[in-house]
Design an enzyme around this catalytic site. Structure first.
Site, PDB file in Angstrom:
ATOM      1  N   VAL A  89       0.849  -1.231  -0.120  1.00  0.00           N
ATOM      2  CA  VAL A  89       0.038  -0.096   0.006  1.00  0.00           C
ATOM      3  C   VAL A  89       0.895   1.242  -0.125  1.00  0.00           C
ATOM      4  O   VAL A  89       0.459   2.104  -0.636  1.00  0.00           O
ATOM      5  CB  VAL A  89      -0.845   0.101   1.158  1.00  0.00           C
ATOM      6  CG1 VAL A  89      -1.462   1.259   1.171  1.00  0.00           C
ATOM      7  CG2 VAL A  89      -1.748  -1.106   0.935  1.00  0.00           C
ATOM      8  N   GLU A 115      -1.320   6.291  -4.095  1.00  0.00           N
ATOM      9  CA  GLU A 115      -2.716   6.625  -4.209  1.00  0.00           C
ATOM     10  C   GLU A 115      -2.916   7.938  -4.567  1.00  0.00           C
ATOM     11  O   GLU A 115      -3.819   8.407  -5.056  1.00  0.00           O
ATOM     12  CB  GLU A 115      -3.630   5.806  -3.214  1.00  0.00           C
ATOM     13  CG  GLU A 115      -4.913   5.938  -3.499  1.00  0.00           C
ATOM     14  CD  GLU A 115      -5.466   4.930  -4.803  1.00  0.00           C
ATOM     15  OE1 GLU A 115      -6.606   5.424  -5.070  1.00  0.00           O
ATOM     16  OE2 GLU A 115      -4.686   4.243  -5.398  1.00  0.00           O
ATOM     17  N   ASP A 164      -1.716  40.027 -31.350  1.00  0.00           N
ATOM     18  CA  ASP A 164      -2.078  41.250 -32.226  1.00  0.00           C
ATOM     19  C   ASP A 164      -1.989  42.443 -31.233  1.00  0.00           C
ATOM     20  O   ASP A 164      -1.693  42.311 -30.303  1.00  0.00           O
ATOM     21  CB  ASP A 164      -3.831  40.842 -32.606  1.00  0.00           C
ATOM     22  CG  ASP A 164      -4.235  41.673 -33.663  1.00  0.00           C
ATOM     23  OD1 ASP A 164      -3.478  42.427 -34.311  1.00  0.00           O
ATOM     24  OD2 ASP A 164      -5.357  41.467 -33.958  1.00  0.00           O
ATOM     25  N   GLU A 195       9.531   4.653   4.280  1.00  0.00           N
ATOM     26  CA  GLU A 195       8.612   3.486   4.857  1.00  0.00           C
ATOM     27  C   GLU A 195       9.483   2.076   4.442  1.00  0.00           C
ATOM     28  O   GLU A 195       9.291   1.151   5.318  1.00  0.00           O
ATOM     29  CB  GLU A 195       7.299   3.599   4.533  1.00  0.00           C
ATOM     30  CG  GLU A 195       6.652   4.805   5.238  1.00  0.00           C
ATOM     31  CD  GLU A 195       4.942   4.948   4.865  1.00  0.00           C
ATOM     32  OE1 GLU A 195       4.539   4.260   4.005  1.00  0.00           O
ATOM     33  OE2 GLU A 195       4.316   5.862   5.443  1.00  0.00           O
ATOM     34  N   ASN A 241       0.017   6.475   6.359  1.00  0.00           N
ATOM     35  CA  ASN A 241      -0.381   6.745   5.000  1.00  0.00           C
ATOM     36  C   ASN A 241      -1.738   7.378   4.514  1.00  0.00           C
ATOM     37  O   ASN A 241      -2.176   8.212   3.733  1.00  0.00           O
ATOM     38  CB  ASN A 241      -0.685   5.413   4.014  1.00  0.00           C
ATOM     39  CG  ASN A 241       0.903   4.885   3.591  1.00  0.00           C
ATOM     40  OD1 ASN A 241       1.913   5.489   3.995  1.00  0.00           O
ATOM     41  ND2 ASN A 241       0.887   3.341   3.408  1.00  0.00           N
TER      42      ASN A 241
END
Length: 878
Positions: free
Chosen positions: A284, A289, A331, A683, A708
């Site tokens: 994980v 994520e 322009d 980690e 997390n």
């Protein structure tokens, strides 16, 4: 019962179609009739394409890799008789899903709301008055005025057409514009041959005309073609795709590392359940994520900030490119100047007259004002409608007692000859006693070339070479004062005969002032400071363009290098001509084709070009540009469709602000990715290094999941929506070939992760000897958690103060820390949550060890940056 005239409106006279619809072409529909028909026919829109629903967003969250991994972890816990951990992991699944769902839903809805801001409008005649209305408000029987650049938003039967052509490729597949006419065609004519019709979804490429609405919404040809109804555009940006690819690649590499760490743990005799759960937790951690969610949040917030600066992003990919923009091709009218034209000077054969100094006692002046008003299809006044130049001509005539409405009543308009960019002229044909009159306006050199006589105080005289030379000098003198110069001419005929643009009688010149925008000099200076060059490409004469360039400071105090559009080479192999064209600050008398060639020259030289355009002929250049920018006030609908972004205020300063915002968005995305990957890598290294040296696991699965949940969402999202470094516009544009994460960024990720890993393992090892395994694991948990929060503050630019910088002054970062610190403390102090996470009460010494070790990486980073600033003076490129 439907009238036969409406079954095949292309096959009957326009008058019969108008009669069948109950419409007077000269007045249009009345307000009551419009309201009644809207009730009967509904809004003029195709079936609504459903926005991305909440259910789809929720389903996407449930399909994510992290949810799958956590679900497996929960199932494993239950299978091994650990219901508490199973429930805890399931709760993490729910929280993770809800957080992702809520944040993405809000971001998606924000972007959908922004895309709805750019509405298409149409010019209609109602109750005899011209007005701009939303295209969705059109009803059958409305009289619509169309011109080059318009997107047709309903099926129309032409009433009148002047040199009208339409691009129908979206409907018929025909790539060549189709000439249009009000003349009926056969009832069985194919769609492509119905020359008297204009169809919803097509665009006007040339000319102008009046038409009546015969079909709206699903009762149009486009509405009947179901394949075109539910078209959806992929709004995923290249940047989002690169970040998603990065996430997948990191996941694959890290999962291999996780497998290795798990194998080492099992070989060392760790429990099978513990190692499976640790593997899942580490897996994980390897899945970034937060990347797609925070990317969406950052882009949505950036789009809203741009919208507040009057910039609407039409294509999300523009956000990434903005930070690389190195040249703006603009322009003059409306971007460098106010586009509030006012006719101030009239040059006649008898001399020059100021138009703002009282009444004019001159027959020639009255004639010139009359011609200018007749040749202009505009409505003056507070609710002005039409081209700003034509509005200015009509207003000038009105100021001196010449009303266009009265002129049209006296000499009705028979036909309009729309502006021809090749001839550089436009005209209207009027019925008058004894014949017809052609009222002409256009570029001085073009009108002079078609003129053989000149209006004088004594009457009409031949326009000889000496007279031509005098007029050319007068034109240049006006242009040198920064005035836009328009020539006026006429031709009286017994009956219309082609060619009309010949044997004209030259009447005079009219000079129009368009003051520079008040903040344009500031915008040009900001662009130069950011390494962004601004080049003016205009249809005006060289003296006018050079005068305006000097007035606004286009060339930074130097005389602007000016060339004419004809000098832009067709072949890039002509190196000398190409170099001269690229060096020019001003390109005058530039046609759309020459602007496109100039743009390509700069792109071949490596420039990232933002092109500002407003007309239908600018569409190819807007598509070719790295960023096409359409004018919101005066831009055509075709230009808006071709563009990546739209300036609602037509300000050059808004483009510069958009470039700054683009740089900030890109920097923010980089910052949160660097932060997120540094945390996740730390980690993995903590578990891997401990396993390699034979230590017990320093941190258990649930604490990893808990961290997390905190760091992958709140601090990362805060970094993604910051205001950015205030010095962002003091550096050169980013190289478009530069990868999203450079070697410097990877060094930062690995370096920060290594420092944090070292701090966690040092604290864990010391606590293991002094307090035992349970306290040591709690110390590791605390050190890693607080260390990741300190890590947020290291995301500031290395040249900035460690305590006063774009990160510490970001209120979202403050809010994220204010939320995460109490939550992390609760995980260490609150008995119920602490027990769930497998933590234990820590003695004072252990607390001091954890807090000191967590701050050590931040302190070391700041010391290193201080030394670097002292050595380099803070001037080294980051």
């Amino acid at each position: 019962m439907t009238s036969p005239a409406l079954l095949a409106p292309w096959s009957v006279e326009a008058g019969a179609v108008c009669d069948a619809l109950g419409t007077d072409p000269a007045r249009g529909l009345g307000a009551r009739e419009v309201a009644a028909r809207r009730l009967a026919h509904g809004e003029n829109r195709l079936r609504r394409i459903e926005a991305r629903g909440a259910g789809a967003i929720l389903l996407a969250q449930l399909r994510s890799a992290v949810v799958l991994l956590l679900a497996i972890g929960s199932a494993v816990a239950f299978a091994f008789g650990q219901p508490t951990e199973g429930v805890a992991i399931a709760a993490v699944v729910v929280l993770n899903t809800l957080l992702g769902f809520v944040t993405e839903l809000r971001a998606v809805r924000s972007m959908e709301a922004l895309r709805a801001l750019g509405e298409v409008t149409a010019t209609v005649r109602r109750d005899g008055v011209l007005a701009r209305v939303r295209a969705t408000e059109l009803v059958p029987g409305d009289v619509v005025l169309v011109e080059a650049g318009d997107v047709i938003t309903a099926d129309l039967r032409l009433i009148d057409a002047s040199a009208l052509a339409a691009d129908e490729s979206a409907l018929t597949g025909e790539s060549v514009p189709v000439d249009k006419s009000a003349r009926p065609v056969a009832a069985d004519a194919s769609l492509a041959d119905r020359r008297s019709m204009l169809f919803k979804g097509t665009t006007i490429t040339h000319g102008a005309g009046d038409a009546v609405v015969v079909g709206t919404g699903m009762h149009t040809e486009l509405g009947r073609i179901s394949a075109l109804v539910a078209e959806a555009e992929d709004q995923t940006t290249p940047l989002e795709r690169r970040i998603e690819t990065l996430g997948r690649q990191l996941m694959l590499v890290s999962l291999g590392f996780v497998a290795l760490a798990t194998g080492l743990g099992l070989a060392r005799g760790e429990e099978l359940f513990l190692m499976i759960e640790s593997a899942i937790a580490l897996a994980v951690a390897t899945v970034p994520e937060g990347l797609p969610v925070v990317t969406t949040i950052a882009l949505a917030r950036g789009m809203w900030r741009l919208a507040a600066r009057k910039v609407l992003i039409e294509k999300l990919g523009a956000v990434e490119t903005l930070g690389s923009t190195s040249l703006i091709l603009t322009d003059k009218t409306g971007t460098l100047t106010e586009n509030r034209m006012r006719a101030v000077e009239l040059v006649l054969e008898e001399g020059s007259l100021r138009l703002d100094e009282g009444p004019l006692d001159s027959h020639a002046a009255a004639l010139a004002l009359r011609i200018g008003a007749q040749a202009s299809e505009a409505v003056a006044g507070e609710a002005a409608v039409g081209d700003p130049l034509e509005v200015a001509l009509v207003e000038a005539a009105a100021r001196h007692g010449v009303s266009r409405a009265a002129l049209l009543a006296e000499e009705p308009e028979l036909r309009e000859l729309a502006f021809d960019p090749v001839r550089k002229m436009s005209a209207t044909l009027h019925q008058r006693a004894g014949g017809v009159r052609l009222a002409v306006k256009g570029a001085p050199e073009a009108v002079l070339a078609c003129s053989t006589r000149v209006a004088t105080r004594a009457g009409v005289a031949p326009l000889d070479a000496a007279a031509r030379a005098r007029w050319e000098e007068a034109n240049l003198a006006c242009a040198a004062r920064g005035l836009r110069v328009i020539a006026l001419a006429l031709r009286d005929l017994e009956a219309p005969r082609e060619p009309l643009y010949e044997a004209l009688t030259f009447v005079g010149l009219i000079g129009l002032a368009d003051p520079p925008r008040t903040r344009v000099r500031e915008a040009l200076e900001a662009a130069r400071a950011a390494g962004v060059r601004v080049v003016m490409a205009t249809g005006d004469q060289a003296p006018t363009a050079s005068s305006v360039a000097a007035a606004v400071g286009l060339a930074a105090g130097e005389a602007a290098q000016t060339i004419e559009g004809a000098a832009v080479p067709h072949a890039p192999q002509d190196e000398d001509a190409s170099a001269r064209a690229r060096a020019a600050d001003v390109v005058a008398r530039a046609s759309p084709e020459e602007k496109l060639r100039l743009l390509r020259l700069h792109q071949r030289a490596g420039a990232v070009v933002a092109m500002l355009g407003d007309g239908v002929n600018d569409a190819p250049a807007l598509r070719q540009a790295d960023i096409g920018v359409a004018m919101g006030k005066r831009g055509t609908q075709v230009a808006r469709q071709a563009a990546d972004m739209v300036l609602e205020d037509d300000e050059l300063g808004s483009v510069v602000a958009a470039i700054a915002e683009g740089r900030v968005i890109f920097d923010n995305l980089r910052a949160f990715v660097v932060y997120l990957l540094g945390c996740n890598l730390a980690e993995i290294l903590v578990i891997g290094a401990a396993s390699a040296v034979g230590w017990p696991l320093p941190i258990l699965p649930l604490p990893i999941l808990f961290l997390n949940l905190l760091t992958d969402v709140f601090p990362a999202a805060a970094l993604g929506v910051g205001e950015g470094d205030p010095r962002v516009m003091e550096r050169a544009p980013r190289d478009p070939a530069e990868p999203f994460l450079t070697r410097r960024h990877w060094s930062s990720i690995v370096g920060h992760a290594a420092l944090l890993t070292g701090a966690v393992l040092a604290a864990y090892g010391a606590a293991l000897d002094a307090h035992g395994l349970a306290v040591a694991r709690t110390v590791a948990f605390a050190t890693l958690g607080f260390g990741q929060l300190w890590h947020v503050l290291s995301m500031a630019d290395w040249r900035a103060s460690p305590f006063f910088n774009e990160v510490t002054q970001n209120p979202w970062v403050g809010a994220a820390l204010a939320l995460c610190v109490p939550l992390l403390s609760a995980g260490l102090l609150a008995p119920g949550l602490r027990d769930l996470l497998g933590a234990v009460p820590m003695p004072a010494g252990a607390w001091g060890l954890a807090l000191g070790a967590s701050a050590a990486p931040f302190a070391l980073v700041q010391l290193g940056r201080l030394a670097r600033r002292l050595v380099t003076g803070g001037h080294e490129a980051p």
